[in-house]
Design a protein around this motif. Sequence first.
Motif, PDB file in Angstrom:
ATOM      1  N   ASN A   1     -27.733  24.809  53.762  1.00 60.86           N
ATOM      2  CA  ASN A   1     -26.283  24.690  53.613  1.00 60.86           C
ATOM      3  C   ASN A   1     -25.819  23.257  53.382  1.00 60.86           C
ATOM      4  O   ASN A   1     -24.632  23.007  53.281  1.00 60.86           O
ATOM      5  CB  ASN A   1     -25.577  25.224  54.868  1.00 60.86           C
ATOM      6  CG  ASN A   1     -25.711  26.712  54.991  1.00 60.86           C
ATOM      7  OD1 ASN A   1     -25.629  27.420  54.002  1.00 60.86           O
ATOM      8  ND2 ASN A   1     -25.946  27.185  56.184  1.00 60.86           N
ATOM      9  N   GLN A   2     -26.744  22.309  53.323  1.00 61.63           N
ATOM     10  CA  GLN A   2     -26.355  20.907  53.246  1.00 61.63           C
ATOM     11  C   GLN A   2     -26.822  20.192  51.977  1.00 61.63           C
ATOM     12  O   GLN A   2     -26.348  19.116  51.675  1.00 61.63           O
ATOM     13  CB  GLN A   2     -26.914  20.136  54.453  1.00 61.63           C
ATOM     14  CG  GLN A   2     -26.523  20.714  55.795  1.00 61.63           C
ATOM     15  CD  GLN A   2     -25.030  20.730  56.036  1.00 61.63           C
ATOM     16  OE1 GLN A   2     -24.317  19.834  55.631  1.00 61.63           O
ATOM     17  NE2 GLN A   2     -24.548  21.766  56.688  1.00 61.63           N
TER      18      GLN A   2
ATOM     19  N   TRP B   1     -26.562  20.644  41.334  1.00 64.69           N
ATOM     20  CA  TRP B   1     -25.290  20.896  40.662  1.00 64.69           C
ATOM     21  C   TRP B   1     -25.432  20.651  39.173  1.00 64.69           C
ATOM     22  O   TRP B   1     -26.041  19.658  38.751  1.00 64.69           O
ATOM     23  CB  TRP B   1     -24.210  19.984  41.243  1.00 64.69           C
ATOM     24  CG  TRP B   1     -22.824  20.272  40.773  1.00 64.69           C
ATOM     25  CD1 TRP B   1     -21.993  21.257  41.197  1.00 64.69           C
ATOM     26  CD2 TRP B   1     -22.097  19.550  39.779  1.00 64.69           C
ATOM     27  NE1 TRP B   1     -20.798  21.188  40.545  1.00 64.69           N
ATOM     28  CE2 TRP B   1     -20.825  20.150  39.658  1.00 64.69           C
ATOM     29  CE3 TRP B   1     -22.381  18.452  38.980  1.00 64.69           C
ATOM     30  CZ2 TRP B   1     -19.867  19.694  38.778  1.00 64.69           C
ATOM     31  CZ3 TRP B   1     -21.432  17.990  38.098  1.00 64.69           C
ATOM     32  CH2 TRP B   1     -20.178  18.617  38.009  1.00 64.69           C
TER      33      TRP B   1
ATOM     34  N   ALA C   1     -26.691  17.039  45.640  1.00 66.79           N
ATOM     35  CA  ALA C   1     -25.507  16.627  46.384  1.00 66.79           C
ATOM     36  C   ALA C   1     -25.771  16.966  47.850  1.00 66.79           C
ATOM     37  O   ALA C   1     -26.260  18.046  48.161  1.00 66.79           O
ATOM     38  CB  ALA C   1     -24.268  17.360  45.892  1.00 66.79           C
TER      39      ALA C   1
ATOM     40  N   ARG D   1     -24.170  17.451  51.572  1.00 64.24           N
ATOM     41  CA  ARG D   1     -22.904  17.680  52.251  1.00 64.24           C
ATOM     42  C   ARG D   1     -23.042  17.174  53.679  1.00 64.24           C
ATOM     43  O   ARG D   1     -23.788  17.706  54.483  1.00 64.24           O
ATOM     44  CB  ARG D   1     -22.532  19.150  52.251  1.00 64.24           C
ATOM     45  CG  ARG D   1     -21.168  19.371  52.915  1.00 64.24           C
ATOM     46  CD  ARG D   1     -20.652  20.765  52.750  1.00 64.24           C
ATOM     47  NE  ARG D   1     -21.598  21.723  53.294  1.00 64.24           N
ATOM     48  CZ  ARG D   1     -21.519  23.033  53.077  1.00 64.24           C
ATOM     49  NH1 ARG D   1     -20.571  23.521  52.321  1.00 64.24           N
ATOM     50  NH2 ARG D   1     -22.404  23.859  53.609  1.00 64.24           N
TER      51      ARG D   1
ATOM     52  N   ASN E   1     -19.916  15.133  55.953  1.00 66.13           N
ATOM     53  CA  ASN E   1     -18.522  15.539  56.132  1.00 66.13           C
ATOM     54  C   ASN E   1     -17.901  15.767  54.760  1.00 66.13           C
ATOM     55  O   ASN E   1     -17.071  16.625  54.587  1.00 66.13           O
ATOM     56  CB  ASN E   1     -17.742  14.479  56.898  1.00 66.13           C
ATOM     57  CG  ASN E   1     -18.149  14.438  58.350  1.00 66.13           C
ATOM     58  OD1 ASN E   1     -18.602  15.428  58.903  1.00 66.13           O
ATOM     59  ND2 ASN E   1     -18.004  13.286  58.962  1.00 66.13           N
ATOM     60  N   LYS E   2     -18.319  14.960  53.805  1.00 72.78           N
ATOM     61  CA  LYS E   2     -17.914  15.088  52.407  1.00 72.78           C
ATOM     62  C   LYS E   2     -19.191  15.229  51.589  1.00 72.78           C
ATOM     63  O   LYS E   2     -20.289  15.117  52.115  1.00 72.78           O
ATOM     64  CB  LYS E   2     -17.159  13.831  51.970  1.00 72.78           C
ATOM     65  CG  LYS E   2     -15.874  13.594  52.728  1.00 72.78           C
ATOM     66  CD  LYS E   2     -15.204  12.343  52.222  1.00 72.78           C
ATOM     67  CE  LYS E   2     -13.919  12.095  52.985  1.00 72.78           C
ATOM     68  NZ  LYS E   2     -13.238  10.898  52.531  1.00 72.78           N
ATOM     69  N   TYR E   3     -19.033  15.440  50.295  1.00 68.35           N
ATOM     70  CA  TYR E   3     -20.190  15.520  49.420  1.00 68.35           C
ATOM     71  C   TYR E   3     -20.585  14.130  48.942  1.00 68.35           C
ATOM     72  O   TYR E   3     -19.732  13.302  48.624  1.00 68.35           O
ATOM     73  CB  TYR E   3     -19.885  16.376  48.196  1.00 68.35           C
ATOM     74  CG  TYR E   3     -19.765  17.844  48.497  1.00 68.35           C
ATOM     75  CD1 TYR E   3     -20.896  18.624  48.673  1.00 68.35           C
ATOM     76  CD2 TYR E   3     -18.524  18.443  48.604  1.00 68.35           C
ATOM     77  CE1 TYR E   3     -20.798  19.972  48.943  1.00 68.35           C
ATOM     78  CE2 TYR E   3     -18.420  19.788  48.882  1.00 68.35           C
ATOM     79  CZ  TYR E   3     -19.554  20.554  49.047  1.00 68.35           C
ATOM     80  OH  TYR E   3     -19.453  21.886  49.321  1.00 68.35           O
TER      81      TYR E   3
ATOM     82  N   LYS F   1     -15.150  16.892  43.582  1.00 68.53           N
ATOM     83  CA  LYS F   1     -16.094  17.122  44.670  1.00 68.53           C
ATOM     84  C   LYS F   1     -16.349  15.871  45.517  1.00 68.53           C
ATOM     85  O   LYS F   1     -16.789  15.983  46.652  1.00 68.53           O
ATOM     86  CB  LYS F   1     -17.433  17.614  44.124  1.00 68.53           C
ATOM     87  CG  LYS F   1     -17.351  18.860  43.277  1.00 68.53           C
ATOM     88  CD  LYS F   1     -17.015  20.055  44.103  1.00 68.53           C
ATOM     89  CE  LYS F   1     -17.065  21.315  43.259  1.00 68.53           C
ATOM     90  NZ  LYS F   1     -16.548  22.457  43.962  1.00 68.53           N
ATOM     91  N   SER F   2     -16.109  14.674  44.957  1.00 68.57           N
ATOM     92  CA  SER F   2     -16.451  13.447  45.674  1.00 68.57           C
ATOM     93  C   SER F   2     -15.720  12.255  45.075  1.00 68.57           C
ATOM     94  O   SER F   2     -15.236  12.321  43.944  1.00 68.57           O
ATOM     95  CB  SER F   2     -17.960  13.213  45.587  1.00 68.57           C
ATOM     96  OG  SER F   2     -18.303  12.025  46.245  1.00 68.57           O
TER      97      SER F   2
END
Length: 94
Positions: free
Chosen positions: A15-16, A20, A31, A33, A35-37, A64-65
């Motif tokens: 999940n982290q 992409w 990428a 993840r 707290n942010k990407y 996304k970032s």
Amino acid sequence: MWLRTTFQSVFDYSNQLFYWEGPRSRQLNFAVRLNKYLPVEVKYQNRISSEDAKPIIDFQKAGKSTSGLILTKDTLATKSSHLEVPAHLALLLI
């Protein structure tokens, strides 16, 4: 068993960590993840060109970032859209 379960809850890579692909089939290596990407591109080569940053810029344009990281062979630089850091220095942080 406790260590394995605790480690999985702290960092569940499924999940982290993401692959992409953006417009024009430009692919971002991964990428992360937190707290942010954080988009990361690996370019282990002597020269880094503006073309090398395009997958990161596409990721940023998609909302996304606001930052990015290119892992390089030996270049250390700050650019407007990303940082360029030698891979051996980045590995020291892990």
